[in-house]
Scaffold this motif. Sequence first.
Motif, PDB file in Angstrom:
ATOM      1  N   GLY A 141       0.819  -1.212   0.000  1.00  0.00           N
ATOM      2  CA  GLY A 141       0.000   0.000   0.000  1.00  0.00           C
ATOM      3  C   GLY A 141       0.849   1.256   0.000  1.00  0.00           C
ATOM      4  N   TRP A 142       1.909   1.229   0.821  1.00  0.00           N
ATOM      5  CA  TRP A 142       2.818   2.387   0.838  1.00  0.00           C
ATOM      6  C   TRP A 142       3.496   2.581  -0.513  1.00  0.00           C
ATOM      7  N   SER A 143       3.898   1.448  -1.132  1.00  0.00           N
ATOM      8  CA  SER A 143       4.546   1.532  -2.445  1.00  0.00           C
ATOM      9  C   SER A 143       3.588   2.101  -3.487  1.00  0.00           C
ATOM     10  N   GLU A 144       2.343   1.626  -3.470  1.00  0.00           N
ATOM     11  CA  GLU A 144       1.361   2.137  -4.441  1.00  0.00           C
ATOM     12  C   GLU A 144       1.059   3.612  -4.184  1.00  0.00           C
ATOM     13  N   TRP A 145       0.989   3.972  -2.905  1.00  0.00           N
ATOM     14  CA  TRP A 145       0.736   5.389  -2.586  1.00  0.00           C
ATOM     15  C   TRP A 145       1.898   6.261  -3.065  1.00  0.00           C
ATOM     16  N   LEU A 185      -4.356   9.784 -12.973  1.00  0.00           N
ATOM     17  CA  LEU A 185      -4.218   8.549 -12.206  1.00  0.00           C
ATOM     18  C   LEU A 185      -4.952   7.361 -12.821  1.00  0.00           C
ATOM     19  N   ALA A 186      -5.561   7.532 -13.998  1.00  0.00           N
ATOM     20  CA  ALA A 186      -6.379   6.462 -14.573  1.00  0.00           C
ATOM     21  C   ALA A 186      -5.561   5.197 -14.804  1.00  0.00           C
ATOM     22  N   ARG A 187      -4.413   5.341 -15.485  1.00  0.00           N
ATOM     23  CA  ARG A 187      -3.598   4.149 -15.770  1.00  0.00           C
ATOM     24  C   ARG A 187      -3.041   3.568 -14.473  1.00  0.00           C
ATOM     25  N   TRP A 188      -2.563   4.443 -13.571  1.00  0.00           N
ATOM     26  CA  TRP A 188      -2.055   3.936 -12.294  1.00  0.00           C
ATOM     27  C   TRP A 188      -3.118   3.154 -11.551  1.00  0.00           C
ATOM     28  N   LEU A 189      -4.356   3.636 -11.553  1.00  0.00           N
ATOM     29  CA  LEU A 189      -5.436   2.952 -10.840  1.00  0.00           C
ATOM     30  C   LEU A 189      -5.687   1.566 -11.424  1.00  0.00           C
ATOM     31  N   ARG A 190      -5.663   1.487 -12.778  1.00  0.00           N
ATOM     32  CA  ARG A 190      -5.862   0.172 -13.402  1.00  0.00           C
ATOM     33  C   ARG A 190      -4.729  -0.772 -13.018  1.00  0.00           C
ATOM     34  N   ASP A 191      -3.483  -0.287 -13.125  1.00  0.00           N
ATOM     35  CA  ASP A 191      -2.342  -1.151 -12.811  1.00  0.00           C
ATOM     36  C   ASP A 191      -2.318  -1.528 -11.339  1.00  0.00           C
ATOM     37  N   ALA A 192      -2.647  -0.561 -10.467  1.00  0.00           N
ATOM     38  CA  ALA A 192      -2.654  -0.861  -9.032  1.00  0.00           C
ATOM     39  C   ALA A 192      -3.715  -1.898  -8.689  1.00  0.00           C
ATOM     40  N   THR A 193      -4.853  -1.817  -9.365  1.00  0.00           N
ATOM     41  CA  THR A 193      -5.912  -2.812  -9.120  1.00  0.00           C
ATOM     42  C   THR A 193      -5.441  -4.201  -9.505  1.00  0.00           C
ATOM     43  N   VAL A 194      -4.762  -4.281 -10.663  1.00  0.00           N
ATOM     44  CA  VAL A 194      -4.248  -5.586 -11.103  1.00  0.00           C
ATOM     45  C   VAL A 194      -3.196  -6.091 -10.125  1.00  0.00           C
ATOM     46  N   ARG A 195      -2.283  -5.185  -9.721  1.00  0.00           N
ATOM     47  CA  ARG A 195      -1.228  -5.614  -8.807  1.00  0.00           C
ATOM     48  C   ARG A 195      -1.778  -6.071  -7.462  1.00  0.00           C
ATOM     49  N   PHE A 196      -2.747  -5.349  -6.946  1.00  0.00           N
ATOM     50  CA  PHE A 196      -3.326  -5.744  -5.660  1.00  0.00           C
ATOM     51  C   PHE A 196      -4.113  -7.054  -5.783  1.00  0.00           C
ATOM     52  N   THR A 197      -4.770  -7.250  -6.908  1.00  0.00           N
ATOM     53  CA  THR A 197      -5.495  -8.515  -7.108  1.00  0.00           C
ATOM     54  C   THR A 197      -4.530  -9.686  -7.114  1.00  0.00           C
ATOM     55  N   VAL A 198      -3.422  -9.507  -7.866  1.00  0.00           N
ATOM     56  CA  VAL A 198      -2.404 -10.564  -7.908  1.00  0.00           C
ATOM     57  C   VAL A 198      -1.790 -10.768  -6.523  1.00  0.00           C
ATOM     58  N   LEU A 199      -1.513  -9.642  -5.839  1.00  0.00           N
ATOM     59  CA  LEU A 199      -0.913  -9.736  -4.511  1.00  0.00           C
ATOM     60  C   LEU A 199      -1.822 -10.482  -3.538  1.00  0.00           C
ATOM     61  N   LEU A 200      -3.113 -10.154  -3.563  1.00  0.00           N
ATOM     62  CA  LEU A 200      -4.045 -10.832  -2.662  1.00  0.00           C
ATOM     63  C   LEU A 200      -4.145 -12.314  -3.000  1.00  0.00           C
ATOM     64  N   SER A 201      -4.114 -12.616  -4.284  1.00  0.00           N
ATOM     65  CA  SER A 201      -4.157 -14.034  -4.681  1.00  0.00           C
ATOM     66  C   SER A 201      -2.921 -14.768  -4.182  1.00  0.00           C
ATOM     67  N   LEU A 202      -1.752 -14.106  -4.357  1.00  0.00           N
ATOM     68  CA  LEU A 202      -0.515 -14.729  -3.878  1.00  0.00           C
ATOM     69  C   LEU A 202      -0.515 -14.881  -2.361  1.00  0.00           C
TER      70      LEU A 202
END
Length: 636
Positions: A33-37, A280-297
């Motif tokens: 979260g800190w990294s994404e922020w 922030l549109a592209r960042w939001l899309r990428d952050a959503t994907v990264r967090f989804t993958v992170l939660l899955s992992l």
Amino acid sequence: MDVGATKVGPSRLPLWAAGVLALVCSAILAFSGWSEWTSRNAKLHGAEVDLGNLARSLTQHVEDTFELADSLLRGVVTALETDDGKPGAIERLQTILKARKATLGRIRGIFAYGANGDWLATTEDVTLANYNNADRDYFTHHRTSADRSLLIGRPVQSKSGGQWVITLSRRWNHADGSFGGVVLATIDVAYFAEFYRQFDVGPEGTISLMSREGLVLADNAEPDPSRLGRPVLEAIPYHPRSGTMRFRRAGEESDRIAFYQHAQRYPFLVLATRTEAEVLARWLRDATVRFTVLLSLLALVVAIGIFLVRQLLERQQLAAALAAKEENFRLLAEGSSDIVTRIELDECIGYVSPSTSRVLGWHPSQLLGKRAVSGVHPLDRPQLQEILDQLRRGIADEARVTYRMRRRDKSEIWVEATVRATRRPDGELDGFVAVTRDVTQQKALQGRLETLAIEDSLTGLANRRRFDERLLEEWGRAYREKTSLGLLMIDIDHFKAFNDTYGHPAGDECLHTVASVLADEAQRSSDLVARYGGEEFAILLPNTDAEGCVRLGERIRRALHAAGLVHAQNPAGIVTASIGGAVCRPGLERSAGPASLIEAADHALYLAKDGGRDRMVMAGEVVELPSSKAPATIPA
């Protein structure tokens, strides 16, 4: 009792393992979260930097435009006040303004008004008696105020053309100091709108040119009377002269990121904005994907952790945590776009990050043990070596340097490196750390911008700005060295008729062909061929006498004949040119100046036209005009 302890001990291990696993997952989530922020803030900061650079560039562009208009206004004011009351003064002014119309460029028109608001002279093709501007705000201001400084007014709708224009005006006085009238220059609002639309600030981004009071003079939208002359914000800060701000317009759901830049010479500012949501549109899309993958992992890690805790207890739990940390570090290292290099005291590479494979084409293992300067361009090595020596001697702790590096495929790129000395706890130097970034595209863009500033986009020749600079340089050199300086002015015969007959695309091609002929014939490296304006060209010839000018002029005429560009409206049947030349020795002719050389060549050019065109005439030459005119001599 021993049996009871054996039963109780193992039963608590899953609880401890679950607590540790929950703590690790929370830390990873917090770090992510800190990294994404941080990434989000970097995106916003990058947008602010980009908007700042854009606002500064556009402010300089507007200042240059207003300075050009102001210089024209000063000239007209001087002409009016110098010739005030002299017979034919207004007619001469009108003739001058008509002649300057073709060279106004971004300036829409120049106007001169009398004390009662009547039109005295203008660059526009209108009947002067039909108009009166005494009702304009700028006219009232100058009539009631003795202040003679430049006034930038609100956008108004032109009486002669109907378009919306920005007004720049000055007062002129009679000899007794009384109000004589107003001189006005106009710039189309649409010019700035079209220019600003060339810059990509996103579908919802805005670029606004405003007065210091915050009133809109022009923006990147179509000219709209409902916006022009109205405030876009309640208040625009004046101190400091530039800065960022956030605001939200009525009806918008997202804040705007804005950068304003006040001009230094004139009372206006440029405001560039983008919506935060768009940035922030592209960042939001990428952050959503990264967090989804992170939660899955993380879910997978929890499941595996529970299984390993049950099977291997503490040993397997520690191994899983270590593997998770190593994987996280690998993802961060491989995702970095910059090269991080550890340089030992012997200046050999001790560590290099994986991004070197993408930037330089070398695997990190292939660079370990190599000298840090081995891949640097030979001409740039002394510069980098000097930086390392300064850091070694303690002159500085950190330095930034830009240089060229050789890739594995033998190509070269420009990089920017920040090098910092590292020290042990006792203060002794133990090496260096360099963070290197590929800046090849930035260097190429910088070179392109420098070329565009002095090059005519259509012909590829030097533009008027470059010609004026070189004329001053060569004049000064000729003055110091007591040498001669030649100038040829070339004008394509009946070019307007060519455009009317064949169309503007053919006219552009004709200009390009003529420019190629001029560039081919002016063969010396010291000669400068420039597009002076419209269909008129100029060739600056250092250390050239009149005979040399004539020889070059005749070669150009023959080359144009040989080109054979069809021109049915020209008596010769092909494209020809009239050429006027002049030569001056600045070191001997102390009363002359660069303007006098241009004026002499211009006079020679006009005489070449009057003498039948398609000819070369030198200043000081006696020329036989057609039978209806007497012979004429051009002043040298």
